[in-house]
Design a protein around this motif. Sequence first.
Motif, PDB file in Angstrom:
ATOM      1  N   LEU A  51      23.887 -10.346  -2.693  1.00 47.71           N
ATOM      2  CA  LEU A  51      23.260  -9.132  -2.167  1.00 47.71           C
ATOM      3  C   LEU A  51      22.630  -9.416  -0.811  1.00 47.71           C
ATOM      4  N   VAL A  52      22.914  -8.541   0.156  1.00 45.32           N
ATOM      5  CA  VAL A  52      22.281  -8.600   1.479  1.00 45.32           C
ATOM      6  C   VAL A  52      21.417  -7.354   1.644  1.00 45.32           C
ATOM      7  N   VAL A  53      20.180  -7.536   2.083  1.00 47.17           N
ATOM      8  CA  VAL A  53      19.266  -6.416   2.337  1.00 47.17           C
ATOM      9  C   VAL A  53      19.028  -6.320   3.834  1.00 47.17           C
ATOM     10  N   ALA A  54      19.211  -5.126   4.385  1.00 44.93           N
ATOM     11  CA  ALA A  54      19.129  -4.932   5.832  1.00 44.93           C
ATOM     12  C   ALA A  54      18.421  -3.624   6.143  1.00 44.93           C
ATOM     13  N   GLY A  55      18.148  -3.401   7.412  1.00 40.94           N
ATOM     14  CA  GLY A  55      17.534  -2.163   7.856  1.00 40.94           C
ATOM     15  C   GLY A  55      18.322  -1.559   9.009  1.00 40.94           C
ATOM     16  N   GLU A  56      18.402  -0.248   9.052  1.00 40.09           N
ATOM     17  CA  GLU A  56      19.108   0.453  10.124  1.00 40.09           C
ATOM     18  C   GLU A  56      18.164   0.715  11.288  1.00 40.09           C
ATOM     19  N   GLY A  57      18.708   0.700  12.474  1.00 34.89           N
ATOM     20  CA  GLY A  57      17.893   1.026  13.642  1.00 34.89           C
ATOM     21  C   GLY A  57      17.199  -0.183  14.231  1.00 34.89           C
ATOM     22  N   ARG A  58      15.975   0.005  14.683  1.00 33.88           N
ATOM     23  CA  ARG A  58      15.286  -1.030  15.458  1.00 33.88           C
ATOM     24  C   ARG A  58      14.590  -2.089  14.614  1.00 33.88           C
ATOM     25  N   SER A  59      14.421  -1.842  13.303  1.00 30.42           N
ATOM     26  CA  SER A  59      13.589  -2.742  12.514  1.00 30.42           C
ATOM     27  C   SER A  59      14.139  -2.959  11.111  1.00 30.42           C
ATOM     28  N   PHE A  60      13.697  -4.040  10.506  1.00 29.96           N
ATOM     29  CA  PHE A  60      14.013  -4.327   9.111  1.00 29.96           C
ATOM     30  C   PHE A  60      13.235  -3.370   8.211  1.00 29.96           C
ATOM     31  N   SER A  61      11.920  -3.489   8.184  1.00 30.73           N
ATOM     32  CA  SER A  61      11.102  -2.549   7.417  1.00 30.73           C
ATOM     33  C   SER A  61       9.641  -2.693   7.804  1.00 30.73           C
ATOM     34  N   ALA A  62       8.980  -1.552   7.958  1.00 26.98           N
ATOM     35  CA  ALA A  62       7.562  -1.529   8.303  1.00 26.98           C
ATOM     36  C   ALA A  62       6.665  -1.447   7.076  1.00 26.98           C
ATOM     37  N   GLY A  63       7.246  -1.643   5.873  1.00 22.50           N
ATOM     38  CA  GLY A  63       6.422  -1.633   4.666  1.00 22.50           C
ATOM     39  C   GLY A  63       6.197  -0.237   4.134  1.00 22.50           C
ATOM     40  N   GLY A  64       4.965   0.061   3.733  1.00 26.78           N
ATOM     41  CA  GLY A  64       4.648   1.382   3.179  1.00 26.78           C
ATOM     42  C   GLY A  64       4.570   2.446   4.250  1.00 26.78           C
ATOM     43  N   ASP A  65       5.036   3.638   3.906  1.00 31.42           N
ATOM     44  CA  ASP A  65       5.045   4.768   4.839  1.00 31.42           C
ATOM     45  C   ASP A  65       3.651   5.401   4.857  1.00 31.42           C
ATOM     46  N   PHE A  66       2.934   5.295   5.978  1.00 28.84           N
ATOM     47  CA  PHE A  66       1.577   5.821   6.065  1.00 28.84           C
ATOM     48  C   PHE A  66       1.539   7.335   5.844  1.00 28.84           C
ATOM     49  N   ASN A  67       2.548   8.059   6.308  1.00 26.21           N
ATOM     50  CA  ASN A  67       2.546   9.507   6.094  1.00 26.21           C
ATOM     51  C   ASN A  67       2.550   9.840   4.609  1.00 26.21           C
ATOM     52  N   TRP A  68       3.199   9.012   3.823  1.00 28.50           N
ATOM     53  CA  TRP A  68       3.205   9.199   2.363  1.00 28.50           C
ATOM     54  C   TRP A  68       1.871   8.756   1.760  1.00 28.50           C
ATOM     55  N   VAL A  69       1.389   7.567   2.158  1.00 30.70           N
ATOM     56  CA  VAL A  69       0.162   7.031   1.573  1.00 30.70           C
ATOM     57  C   VAL A  69      -1.043   7.916   1.916  1.00 30.70           C
ATOM     58  N   LEU A  70      -1.009   8.585   3.068  1.00 31.69           N
ATOM     59  CA  LEU A  70      -2.119   9.472   3.432  1.00 31.69           C
ATOM     60  C   LEU A  70      -2.232  10.687   2.522  1.00 31.69           C
ATOM     61  N   THR A  71      -1.202  10.954   1.716  1.00 36.16           N
ATOM     62  CA  THR A  71      -1.300  12.050   0.739  1.00 36.16           C
ATOM     63  C   THR A  71      -2.005  11.603  -0.540  1.00 36.16           C
ATOM     64  N   TRP A  72      -2.185  10.301  -0.720  1.00 32.71           N
ATOM     65  CA  TRP A  72      -2.725   9.797  -1.975  1.00 32.71           C
ATOM     66  C   TRP A  72      -4.163  10.231  -2.284  1.00 32.71           C
ATOM     67  N   PRO A  73      -5.066  10.315  -1.274  1.00 37.26           N
ATOM     68  CA  PRO A  73      -6.433  10.731  -1.612  1.00 37.26           C
ATOM     69  C   PRO A  73      -6.501  12.095  -2.307  1.00 37.26           C
ATOM     70  N   GLY A  74      -5.513  12.954  -2.078  1.00 37.50           N
ATOM     71  CA  GLY A  74      -5.501  14.263  -2.733  1.00 37.50           C
ATOM     72  C   GLY A  74      -4.826  14.263  -4.088  1.00 37.50           C
ATOM     73  N   LEU A  75      -4.388  13.090  -4.545  1.00 34.54           N
ATOM     74  CA  LEU A  75      -3.681  12.984  -5.822  1.00 34.54           C
ATOM     75  C   LEU A  75      -4.590  12.391  -6.889  1.00 34.54           C
ATOM     76  N   ASP A  76      -4.219  12.577  -8.140  1.00 34.16           N
ATOM     77  CA  ASP A  76      -4.996  11.976  -9.222  1.00 34.16           C
ATOM     78  C   ASP A  76      -4.699  10.474  -9.303  1.00 34.16           C
ATOM     79  N   ALA A  77      -5.536   9.756 -10.026  1.00 36.76           N
ATOM     80  CA  ALA A  77      -5.443   8.301 -10.076  1.00 36.76           C
ATOM     81  C   ALA A  77      -4.111   7.833 -10.652  1.00 36.76           C
ATOM     82  N   ILE A  78      -3.605   8.528 -11.645  1.00 38.30           N
ATOM     83  CA  ILE A  78      -2.346   8.114 -12.270  1.00 38.30           C
ATOM     84  C   ILE A  78      -1.198   8.234 -11.278  1.00 38.30           C
ATOM     85  N   THR A  79      -1.163   9.324 -10.522  1.00 35.27           N
ATOM     86  CA  THR A  79      -0.092   9.530  -9.557  1.00 35.27           C
ATOM     87  C   THR A  79      -0.174   8.510  -8.435  1.00 35.27           C
ATOM     88  N   ARG A  80      -1.389   8.176  -7.997  1.00 30.10           N
ATOM     89  CA  ARG A  80      -1.543   7.133  -6.972  1.00 30.10           C
ATOM     90  C   ARG A  80      -1.023   5.802  -7.493  1.00 30.10           C
TER      91      ARG A  80
END
Length: 260
Positions: A51-80
């Motif tokens: 298995l080879v793991v790669a990324g498209e475009g300019r980068s391999f991976s920047a980790g967690g998506d901040f736009n997604w994680v910024l929605t977490w404060p409005g979610l319940d603990a289980i969903t987070r």
Amino acid sequence: MAAPLRTAVADGIATLTLCRPAAMNALDGDTAHVFIDAVEACAVDERVRVLVVAGEGRSFSAGGDFNWVLTWPGLDAITRRVGADLMMGAVQALYDFPKPSIARVHGAAVGGGIGLMLACDFAVCADTARFGLTSARNGLLAGIAIPVLIEAVGPRVARQLLMHGGVFDAGTALRLGMVDQVVAAADLDTVVATLARELLLGAPSVQRLVKQLVPRLDGMTHDAEAADLIGEHVAAQCTSDEAIEGMRAFLDKRKPRWAT
């Protein structure tokens, strides 16, 4: 919406390419879920040997998506927690993958992207690649990278990287033991393909056994119990179909069936 992941299988080699270039291939919940499913599918696919793991475009991976994680404060603990577990699950699925895996790293590998890289058995990077456990500077914990980071560099250096949060180059990543090869960006695909083909020469049953035994033995004292465990597997492997085929192929001066 474009698929966040592309899978290609050819000549025994599967390539999983993260396809969120505008987000530097960061992981959100959907991407992590699709990634886990793809890794697990490759694990049971008899066509896939490496298995080879790669990324498209300019980068391999920047980790967690901040736009997604910024929605977490409005979610319940289980969903987070579900969201956090999905990101951790992507790294764990790679770590548990029963066949050889290679990270093809270019551009940036940051936070959870380093987790994905280190969860692979091999990491080959372009000399222009940049790395960072930058979460501390964003008020976050790069938790999904911590277990594989400690395994790669040891606890002291892991603490330093996670607390400092700075960005470093490919040469530093090589010195720390985070990557195995640094190559010219133009040669990256060729070097990864060559390594993948070399891994096809190994007996699949032995490669699976190595991936099972090494983490287990790493947590054991080098004593009679560890020796007994190894002896048990060595004796059993010697009678396997692949062992018999491999020894006969050597004596016959030919390649074993799995390498042809």
